[in-house]
Structures are given as C-alpha cells and as structure tokens.
Design a protein around this motif. Structure first.
Motif, PDB file in Angstrom:
ATOM      1  N   GLU A 184       0.778  -1.063  -0.272  1.00 49.54           N
ATOM      2  CA  GLU A 184      -0.032  -0.069   0.034  1.00 49.54           C
ATOM      3  C   GLU A 184       0.873   1.146   0.028  1.00 49.54           C
ATOM      4  OE1 GLU A 184      -0.440  -2.041   2.874  1.00 49.54           O
ATOM      5  OE2 GLU A 184      -1.479  -3.540   1.511  1.00 49.54           O
ATOM      6  N   SER A 243       2.025  -6.522   4.172  1.00 48.82           N
ATOM      7  CA  SER A 243       0.759  -5.707   4.081  1.00 48.82           C
ATOM      8  C   SER A 243       0.018  -5.453   5.323  1.00 48.82           C
ATOM      9  CB  SER A 243      -0.215  -6.437   3.057  1.00 48.82           C
ATOM     10  OG  SER A 243      -1.342  -5.938   3.193  1.00 48.82           O
ATOM     11  N   TYR A 265      -3.255  -5.482   5.601  1.00 50.32           N
ATOM     12  CA  TYR A 265      -4.242  -6.335   5.307  1.00 50.32           C
ATOM     13  C   TYR A 265      -4.131  -7.713   5.543  1.00 50.32           C
ATOM     14  CZ  TYR A 265      -5.776  -1.825   2.899  1.00 50.32           C
ATOM     15  OH  TYR A 265      -5.942  -0.451   2.691  1.00 50.32           O
ATOM     16  N   ASP A 266      -5.327  -8.409   5.916  1.00 47.16           N
ATOM     17  CA  ASP A 266      -5.275  -9.958   6.246  1.00 47.16           C
ATOM     18  C   ASP A 266      -6.445 -10.515   5.481  1.00 47.16           C
ATOM     19  OD1 ASP A 266      -7.011  -9.327   7.939  1.00 47.16           O
ATOM     20  OD2 ASP A 266      -6.222 -10.216   9.516  1.00 47.16           O
ATOM     21  N   SER A 267      -7.061  -9.627   4.703  1.00 44.20           N
ATOM     22  CA  SER A 267      -8.341 -10.177   3.697  1.00 44.20           C
ATOM     23  C   SER A 267      -7.831 -11.258   2.961  1.00 44.20           C
ATOM     24  CB  SER A 267      -8.802  -9.181   2.990  1.00 44.20           C
ATOM     25  OG  SER A 267      -9.595  -9.586   2.058  1.00 44.20           O
TER      26      SER A 267
END
Length: 224
Positions: free
Chosen positions: A67, A93, A95-97
């Motif tokens: 990002e 990242s 994010y852990d989606s």
C-alpha cells in the motif's frame, strides 16, 4: 580455528526493501542487516521506485509494501511476474483479507506477511522465499485462511463432482498426468479443474492443498 572455505559460506541474500514510512523501513532494515546471510541493497518509498530498483539491482527478494503511493504493490508483483523476472516478491501488508492475500499470490508474489509480524518471522520469510519456497505464508496468515474456511461453512460444497474427484486424487499424491489417466480426461482439463479448486478453496500451492485435504479428513489412512 580455521577460516571457512569459500564453498562452505552461504551466499548472502540480497534484498530490496520498500515501504513509504521511513521509520518502518529503518526498523526492518536494521533487523535484516543484523543477520549474516541477508543484506539490504536498496530501498524504495513508492511502488514505482520498488519496480525500478527490482529491475536495476536484481535482488534475490523484493520485500514489497503493498500500500504505497504510485504503482500498487499487486501491479508491481504482476509486472515482474509477466516479465519472468528472477526477483522473488515477498508481500508486506496491513491487510489480512483472504481475497487480497489470494490476489497478491496470483499476481506472482512468492509469500505474504502482515506488518505486525515479529522480526524473526520476516527473516524466516526472506530466507524461505529466497530458497524458492512459493506460497510462503506466516502463521498469522495461515490462521486467517483457516478461519475463512471455517466461517464459509463446508468448503467442499463449492466444488463440482469432478473437482471433488480430482481433489481426492491430489490428496493421495497423484500428479496431473496420472489423474488424467485415472479419470480418462486430458491433462489440460485436470490443470483447469485444479486451478479452479485452488481458487475456490483459497489455496495457492499443491503442497498446502494436500496438507489441508488430510487435515480436513477427506482422505483416510488405511492400514495393511
């Protein structure tokens, strides 16, 4: 004590580090440079710089913040992958989606880390990816994937009957050619079904899928 011979000394893993926060970048750099077999050879503060340095310096690993300003991390990974670059991308990242993780791996990244990982985990990941381990996931990311599968209900309901047949054969260790012979279909058809299985179940590597098949209990060990 005799000095180690040149052949016994492990090659140093060259890393380009990218993150748009200087303090974060400095902290990771210090941890990586403290170990003898890793050296940070370049730093980038945005996606365009990361891509340029990866092409110019040809490091073993590009530790890539996903990002950053400029070109998005997934695009950087996809470009290098499309160019058949030998540089191995290790995504970093916030994010852990599961969907973001999967899209990053599909773009060509070799591994995926969450920014809150311990320094030892980052070092382990760099070594694993540099050694050719594709689909390297930290324990936290693996737990997130397992939770996703649990919350999604029975994941096998996502598969067609043919995909379920192929999944069981993959779990038993058969390669695509053998599966094609067992089911009397083309090897290309097997590959297409296998790709669909990976996408539906959220896995990236065959070894990871095989391990999950056994953990899930789809294959039962038989004695004698």
């Amino acid at each position: 004590m005799p000095e180690p011979s040149a052949s016994s000394v492990s090659p140093v893993i060259r890393v380009v580090l990218s993150d748009d926060h200087p303090i974060v970048r400095a902290g990771i750099r210090d941890h990586l440079n403290r170990v003898a077999d890793i050296s940070v050879v370049g730093e980038a503060s945005n996606g365009d710089e990361a891509y340029t340095l990866a092409r110019e310096l040809q490091p073993d690993v590009l530790l890539l913040d996903m990002e950053m300003p400029g070109t998005h991390g997934v695009q950087v990974a996809a470009r290098l992958h499309a160019e058949k670059s030998p540089v191995r991308v290790l995504a970093l990242s916030a994010y852990d989606s599961i969907h973001f993780i999967q899209s990053t791996l599909e773009a060509g990244a070799y591994g995926y880390l969450i920014k809150e990982e311990m320094p030892e985990t980052i070092i382990e990941a760099v070594r694993g990816v540099a050694g050719g381990k594709k689909g390297w996931l930290s324990e936290r990311v693996q737990e997130r994937r397992a939770l996703y599968l649990t919350e999604s209900g029975d994941p096998l309901t996502k598969l067609s009957e043919r995909e379920l047949e192929i999944l069981k054969l993959i779990g038993q260790g058969y390669d695509n050619l053998t599966i094609s012979e067992v089911l009397n279909i083309s090897e290309r058809t097997v590959r297409n079904h296998a790709s669909s299985i990976y996408n539906k179940l959220g896995f990236h590597t065959r070894a990871e899928l095989v391990a999950w098949v056994w953990d899930f209990g789809l294959i039962k060990e038989t004695n004698g």
